[in-house]
Design an enzyme around this catalytic site. Structure first.
Site, PDB file in Angstrom:
ATOM      1  N   ASP A  97     -30.191   8.639  32.680  1.00 37.40           N
ATOM      2  CA  ASP A  97     -28.732   8.563  32.676  1.00 37.40           C
ATOM      3  C   ASP A  97     -28.084   9.782  32.028  1.00 37.40           C
ATOM      4  OD1 ASP A  97     -26.318   7.346  33.348  1.00 37.40           O
ATOM      5  OD2 ASP A  97     -26.124   6.434  31.367  1.00 37.40           O
ATOM      6  N   CYS A 154     -22.480   0.993  57.211  1.00 38.07           N
ATOM      7  CA  CYS A 154     -21.782  -0.134  57.857  1.00 38.07           C
ATOM      8  C   CYS A 154     -20.323  -0.172  57.413  1.00 38.07           C
ATOM      9  CB  CYS A 154     -22.471  -1.450  57.517  1.00 38.07           C
ATOM     10  SG  CYS A 154     -22.364  -1.888  55.761  1.00 38.07           S
ATOM     11  N   CYS A 157     -19.017  -1.406  51.844  1.00 42.17           N
ATOM     12  CA  CYS A 157     -18.686  -1.013  50.464  1.00 42.17           C
ATOM     13  C   CYS A 157     -17.351  -0.273  50.438  1.00 42.17           C
ATOM     14  CB  CYS A 157     -19.799  -0.182  49.841  1.00 42.17           C
ATOM     15  SG  CYS A 157     -20.231   1.317  50.732  1.00 42.17           S
ATOM     16  N   CYS A 161     -14.215  -1.867  48.211  1.00 39.28           N
ATOM     17  CA  CYS A 161     -13.941  -1.205  46.927  1.00 39.28           C
ATOM     18  C   CYS A 161     -12.484  -1.427  46.513  1.00 39.28           C
ATOM     19  CB  CYS A 161     -14.236   0.296  47.033  1.00 39.28           C
ATOM     20  SG  CYS A 161     -13.779   1.184  45.523  1.00 39.28           S
ATOM     21  N   CYS A 176     -12.609   4.528  40.689  1.00 38.18           N
ATOM     22  CA  CYS A 176     -13.721   3.563  40.644  1.00 38.18           C
ATOM     23  C   CYS A 176     -13.478   2.573  39.498  1.00 38.18           C
ATOM     24  CB  CYS A 176     -15.029   4.328  40.437  1.00 38.18           C
ATOM     25  SG  CYS A 176     -16.471   3.293  40.164  1.00 38.18           S
ATOM     26  N   CYS A 207     -19.247  -2.913  45.195  1.00 37.11           N
ATOM     27  CA  CYS A 207     -19.856  -2.135  46.292  1.00 37.11           C
ATOM     28  C   CYS A 207     -21.336  -2.449  46.469  1.00 37.11           C
ATOM     29  CB  CYS A 207     -19.608  -0.636  46.117  1.00 37.11           C
ATOM     30  SG  CYS A 207     -20.423   0.099  44.679  1.00 37.11           S
ATOM     31  N   CYS A 211     -23.242  -5.047  49.895  1.00 38.10           N
ATOM     32  CA  CYS A 211     -24.161  -4.197  50.666  1.00 38.10           C
ATOM     33  C   CYS A 211     -25.219  -5.052  51.361  1.00 38.10           C
ATOM     34  CB  CYS A 211     -24.828  -3.191  49.731  1.00 38.10           C
ATOM     35  SG  CYS A 211     -26.063  -2.184  50.570  1.00 38.10           S
TER      36      CYS A 211
HETATM   37  C1  B12 Z   1     -21.152   9.932  36.081  1.00 40.52           C
HETATM   38  C2  B12 Z   1     -21.832   8.659  36.508  1.00 40.52           C
HETATM   39  C3  B12 Z   1     -21.020   7.587  36.884  1.00 40.52           C
HETATM   40  C4  B12 Z   1     -19.517   7.737  37.074  1.00 40.52           C
HETATM   41  C5  B12 Z   1     -19.247   8.460  38.418  1.00 40.52           C
HETATM   42  C6  B12 Z   1     -20.147   7.943  39.553  1.00 40.52           C
HETATM   43  C7  B12 Z   1     -20.207   8.807  40.783  1.00 40.52           C
HETATM   44  N1  B12 Z   1     -20.825   8.226  41.803  1.00 40.52           N
HETATM   45  O1  B12 Z   1     -19.760   9.940  40.816  1.00 40.52           O
HETATM   46  C8  B12 Z   1     -19.029   6.254  37.028  1.00 40.52           C
HETATM   47  C9  B12 Z   1     -18.614   5.914  35.606  1.00 40.52           C
HETATM   48  C10 B12 Z   1     -17.909   5.895  37.970  1.00 40.52           C
HETATM   49  C11 B12 Z   1     -20.338   5.522  37.347  1.00 40.52           C
HETATM   50  C12 B12 Z   1     -20.361   4.239  37.815  1.00 40.52           C
HETATM   51  C13 B12 Z   1     -21.526   3.546  38.116  1.00 40.52           C
HETATM   52  N2  B12 Z   1     -22.769   3.923  37.829  1.00 40.52           N
HETATM   53 CO1  B12 Z   1     -23.226   5.704  37.211  1.00 40.52          CO
HETATM   54  N3  B12 Z   1     -23.853   7.429  36.755  1.00 40.52           N
HETATM   55  C14 B12 Z   1     -23.242   8.548  36.513  1.00 40.52           C
HETATM   56  C15 B12 Z   1     -24.262   9.659  36.190  1.00 40.52           C
HETATM   57  C16 B12 Z   1     -24.323   9.814  34.679  1.00 40.52           C
HETATM   58  C17 B12 Z   1     -23.997  11.016  36.854  1.00 40.52           C
HETATM   59  C18 B12 Z   1     -23.618  10.914  38.345  1.00 40.52           C
HETATM   60  C19 B12 Z   1     -23.329  12.273  38.894  1.00 40.52           C
HETATM   61  O2  B12 Z   1     -22.417  12.921  38.417  1.00 40.52           O
HETATM   62  N4  B12 Z   1     -24.173  12.709  39.875  1.00 40.52           N
HETATM   63  C20 B12 Z   1     -24.276  14.039  40.291  1.00 40.52           C
HETATM   64  C21 B12 Z   1     -23.245  14.427  41.320  1.00 40.52           C
HETATM   65  C22 B12 Z   1     -23.582  15.858  41.496  1.00 40.52           C
HETATM   66  O3  B12 Z   1     -23.411  13.620  42.458  1.00 40.52           O
HETATM   67  P1  B12 Z   1     -22.569  13.915  43.775  1.00 40.52           P
HETATM   68  O4  B12 Z   1     -22.182  15.283  43.954  1.00 40.52           O
HETATM   69  O5  B12 Z   1     -21.558  12.842  43.793  1.00 40.52           O
HETATM   70  O6  B12 Z   1     -23.726  13.683  44.855  1.00 40.52           O
HETATM   71  C23 B12 Z   1     -23.780  12.514  45.613  1.00 40.52           C
HETATM   72  C24 B12 Z   1     -23.224  12.702  47.016  1.00 40.52           C
HETATM   73  O7  B12 Z   1     -22.942  14.042  47.265  1.00 40.52           O
HETATM   74  C25 B12 Z   1     -24.264  12.146  47.898  1.00 40.52           C
HETATM   75  N5  B12 Z   1     -25.056  13.058  48.722  1.00 40.52           N
HETATM   76  C26 B12 Z   1     -25.391  14.317  48.519  1.00 40.52           C
HETATM   77  N6  B12 Z   1     -26.161  14.752  49.472  1.00 40.52           N
HETATM   78  C27 B12 Z   1     -26.316  13.711  50.340  1.00 40.52           C
HETATM   79  C28 B12 Z   1     -27.034  13.644  51.519  1.00 40.52           C
HETATM   80  C29 B12 Z   1     -27.046  12.431  52.218  1.00 40.52           C
HETATM   81  C30 B12 Z   1     -27.855  12.304  53.433  1.00 40.52           C
HETATM   82  C31 B12 Z   1     -26.271  11.321  51.738  1.00 40.52           C
HETATM   83  C32 B12 Z   1     -26.222  10.054  52.459  1.00 40.52           C
HETATM   84  C33 B12 Z   1     -25.547  11.433  50.543  1.00 40.52           C
HETATM   85  C34 B12 Z   1     -25.591  12.644  49.876  1.00 40.52           C
HETATM   86  O8  B12 Z   1     -25.242  11.546  47.062  1.00 40.52           O
HETATM   87  C35 B12 Z   1     -25.244  12.175  45.820  1.00 40.52           C
HETATM   88  C36 B12 Z   1     -25.869  11.266  44.800  1.00 40.52           C
HETATM   89  O9  B12 Z   1     -25.084  10.097  44.543  1.00 40.52           O
HETATM   90  C37 B12 Z   1     -25.580   9.029  36.775  1.00 40.52           C
HETATM   91  C38 B12 Z   1     -26.862   9.454  36.053  1.00 40.52           C
HETATM   92  C39 B12 Z   1     -27.363  10.811  36.522  1.00 40.52           C
HETATM   93  N7  B12 Z   1     -27.738  11.645  35.596  1.00 40.52           N
HETATM   94  O10 B12 Z   1     -27.426  11.083  37.716  1.00 40.52           O
HETATM   95  C40 B12 Z   1     -25.303   7.509  36.660  1.00 40.52           C
HETATM   96  C41 B12 Z   1     -25.845   6.562  37.740  1.00 40.52           C
HETATM   97  C42 B12 Z   1     -25.612   7.189  39.100  1.00 40.52           C
HETATM   98  N8  B12 Z   1     -25.013   5.378  37.606  1.00 40.52           N
HETATM   99  C43 B12 Z   1     -25.633   4.276  37.781  1.00 40.52           C
HETATM  100  C44 B12 Z   1     -25.027   2.991  37.821  1.00 40.52           C
HETATM  101  C45 B12 Z   1     -25.936   1.789  37.717  1.00 40.52           C
HETATM  102  C46 B12 Z   1     -23.643   2.870  37.964  1.00 40.52           C
HETATM  103  C47 B12 Z   1     -22.855   1.596  38.314  1.00 40.52           C
HETATM  104  C48 B12 Z   1     -23.547   0.749  39.400  1.00 40.52           C
HETATM  105  C49 B12 Z   1     -22.615   0.749  37.044  1.00 40.52           C
HETATM  106  C50 B12 Z   1     -21.738  -0.480  37.276  1.00 40.52           C
HETATM  107  N9  B12 Z   1     -22.293  -1.583  37.758  1.00 40.52           N
HETATM  108  O11 B12 Z   1     -20.584  -0.446  36.991  1.00 40.52           O
HETATM  109  C51 B12 Z   1     -21.505   2.205  38.792  1.00 40.52           C
HETATM  110  C52 B12 Z   1     -21.501   2.424  40.316  1.00 40.52           C
HETATM  111  C53 B12 Z   1     -20.283   3.101  40.825  1.00 40.52           C
HETATM  112  C54 B12 Z   1     -20.616   3.894  42.087  1.00 40.52           C
HETATM  113  N10 B12 Z   1     -20.509   3.285  43.246  1.00 40.52           N
HETATM  114  O12 B12 Z   1     -21.022   5.069  41.959  1.00 40.52           O
HETATM  115  C55 B12 Z   1     -27.103   4.503  38.067  1.00 40.52           C
HETATM  116  C56 B12 Z   1     -27.330   4.325  39.571  1.00 40.52           C
HETATM  117  C57 B12 Z   1     -28.641   3.665  39.960  1.00 40.52           C
HETATM  118  C58 B12 Z   1     -28.752   3.633  41.462  1.00 40.52           C
HETATM  119  N11 B12 Z   1     -29.333   2.579  41.997  1.00 40.52           N
HETATM  120  O13 B12 Z   1     -28.341   4.535  42.135  1.00 40.52           O
HETATM  121  C59 B12 Z   1     -27.303   5.973  37.550  1.00 40.52           C
HETATM  122  C60 B12 Z   1     -28.357   6.783  38.301  1.00 40.52           C
HETATM  123  C61 B12 Z   1     -27.683   5.833  36.048  1.00 40.52           C
HETATM  124  C62 B12 Z   1     -29.134   5.401  35.839  1.00 40.52           C
HETATM  125  N12 B12 Z   1     -29.909   6.197  35.113  1.00 40.52           N
HETATM  126  O14 B12 Z   1     -29.598   4.404  36.308  1.00 40.52           O
HETATM  127  N13 B12 Z   1     -21.415   6.303  37.152  1.00 40.52           N
END
Ligand code: B12
Length: 262
Positions: A97, A154, A157, A161, A176, A207, A211
Site C-alpha cells: 500500500d 460491462c 461499476c 458509482c 470517489c 464498485c 462487479c
Molecule cells: C491512492 C490509492 C487510493 C485512492 C485513489 C484510487 C485510484 N484508483 O486512483 C483512493 C483513496 C480513492 C483509494 C480507494 C480505494 N482503494 Co486504494 N490505493 C491507492 C494506492 C495507495 C495508490 C494507487 C495509485 O495511485 N496507483 C498508481 C496510478 C499510477 O494508477 P493509475 O494511473 O490510475 O493506473 C491505473 C489505470 O491507468 C489503469 N490502467 C493502466 N494501464 C491499463 C491497461 C489496461 C489494459 C487496463 C484495463 C487498465 C489500465 O490501471 C491502473 C491501475 O489501477 C494503492 C496502493 C499502491 N501502491 O498501488 C491502493 C490500492 C489500489 N487500493 C486498494 C483498495 C482496497 C481500495 C478500496 C477498494 C478501499 C475501499 N473499499 O474503500 C478503494 C477502491 C476505490 C477504487 N475503485 O479505486 C487496494 C486495491 C486492491 C485491488 N484488488 O486492486 C490497493 C492496491 C492497496 C493494497 N495494497 O491492497 N485508493
C-alpha cells in the site's frame, strides 16, 4: 523460493521491475527500493469473510478485519528474512500500500488478475477482494504473466458509482466515495449526502459489490483477518488497530455523526 512464497500468500507472481519502472509512485518509501531492482514478487492476500460478518456493518469490507498493514507486513517480513538467508548476495525489500510500486498494474503484469474498469485488480478465485503487497529484489526472476489485461467492461461499476468517479478505467479520486470518507475538514452538501446514503462511514465497496466477476468470490482462509473482524465502528473510542485509525478521531466522528443525523 516457491515454498517460501506459497507459505506467505495464496496468490503470487513475478513482474519484471523494468515493466513498472516508468510508472513508480512518488512516496517516502521509494528511497527503500534496491538500487539495482530487477524483479517484483507480487502477492495477493484475500480478505472476504462469510456474509454474516457484514450484516449491519457500517464500514467497508476491507476495514472489517483489523488493519491489514501490520498483518501483511508480518507475512512479507518473514518471507524476506528467509529469502535473505537463502540468497545472501541479493537485496529484498517489502512494501504494501504505502509503496512506490503501482500495485494493481504490477499484479496484473505478474498474471495474478485483470484490471477492472473500477481500477482494481480482479483475481479469478477471490475477485477484487484482495490486498496487494510485494517484495522488490535484485534477483532476476522469470516473469509469470504477460500483457496488461482488462475486465469485461460491462459498465456496472461505472453506473453504480455514487460519485460518478469511474471514467475509462480511471478513478477521479476527488469524486470517489472511499476518498471522500477519508477527506479532512468540511465536506460539501453533496459529499455529506453520499456518506449518509451509503450507510458506510469508512471506505466504499459499491464498485466491487456490483462487479459480476466478484460473484462467488472465495472467502479468505487467512486467520489473522478472520479472527479480528469487527463489523461496525460505533464510536471513536474503538478505532485502535482498525484500518481507519490512521485518519484520526475527528474524521471518523464526523462520518459517524452524519449517519446518526438521518
Ligand atoms: C491512492 C490509492 C487510493 C485512492 C485513489 C484510487 C485510484 N484508483 O486512483 C483512493 C483513496 C480513492 C483509494 C480507494 C480505494 N482503494 Co486504494 N490505493 C491507492 C494506492 C495507495 C495508490 C494507487 C495509485 O495511485 N496507483 C498508481 C496510478 C499510477 O494508477 P493509475 O494511473 O490510475 O493506473 C491505473 C489505470 O491507468 C489503469 N490502467 C493502466 N494501464 C491499463 C491497461 C489496461 C489494459 C487496463 C484495463 C487498465 C489500465 O490501471 C491502473 C491501475 O489501477 C494503492 C496502493 C499502491 N501502491 O498501488 C491502493 C490500492 C489500489 N487500493 C486498494 C483498495 C482496497 C481500495 C478500496 C477498494 C478501499 C475501499 N473499499 O474503500 C478503494 C477502491 C476505490 C477504487 N475503485 O479505486 C487496494 C486495491 C486492491 C485491488 N484488488 O486492486 C490497493 C492496491 C492497496 C493494497 N495494497 O491492497 N485508493
Amino acid at each position: 523460493m516457491k515454498k517460501i512464497l506459497d507459505e506467505t500468500a495464496p496468490l503470487w507472481g513475478i513482474c519484471p521491475f523494468s515493466e513498472i519502472k516508468d510508472n513508480l509512485i512518488d512516496c517516502r518509501a521509494k528511497s527503500r527500493l534496491p538500487l539495482n531492482a530487477r524483479s517484483v514478487i507480487m502477492m495477493a492476500f484475500p480478505y472476504l469473510l462469510d456474509d454474516e460478518y457484514y450484516k449491519d456493518s457500517n464500514i467497508s469490507k476491507y476495514s472489517v478485519p483489523a488493519d491489514y498493514h501490520p498483518i501483511v507486513y508480518a507475512r512479507l517480513s518473514a518471507a524476506v528474512e528467509k529469502l535473505r538467508e537463502k540468497y545472501p548476495g541479493d537485496e529484498f525489500e517489502f512494501f504494501a500500500d504505502n509503496s512506490p510500486v503501482p500495485e494493481v498494474r504490477a499484479a496484473c503484469i505478474a498474471g495474478i488478475g485483470t484490471i477492472g474498469s473500477n481500477s482494481l485488480l480482479i483475481t479469478e478465485k477471490y475477485g477484487s477482494f484482495v490486498f496487494l503487497g510485494e517484495i522488490v529484489t535484485t534477483l532476476v526472476l522469470a516473469g509469470t504473466g504477460g500483457e496488461l489485461t482488462g475486465c469485461i467492461h460491462c459498465g456496472r461499476c461505472t453506473e453504480a458509482c455514487p460519485g460518478n468517479a469511474i471514467r475509462d478505467g480511471k478513478i477521479d479520486k476527488e469524486k470517489c466515495l472511499s476518498y471522500i470518507t477519508q477527506k479532512k475538514g468540511e465536506l460539501t452538501e453533496e459529499e455529506k449526502k453520499m456518506i449518509r446514503e451509503s450507510g458506510c462511514i469508512w471506505g466504499c465497496d459499491i464498485c466491487q459489490n456490483v462487479c459480476p466477476l466478484n460473484k462467488g468470490a472465495s472467502k479468505t482462509a487467512i486467520t489473522e483477518f478472520r479472527e479480528t473482524a469487527v463489523a461496525r465502528a460505533e464510536d471513536v473510542n474503538s478505532i485502535e488497530g482498525r484500518a481507519f485509525a490512521w485518519r484520526g478521531e475527528k474524521v471518523i466522528k464526523r462520518n459517524i455523526d452524519l449517519q446518526e443525523e438521518q
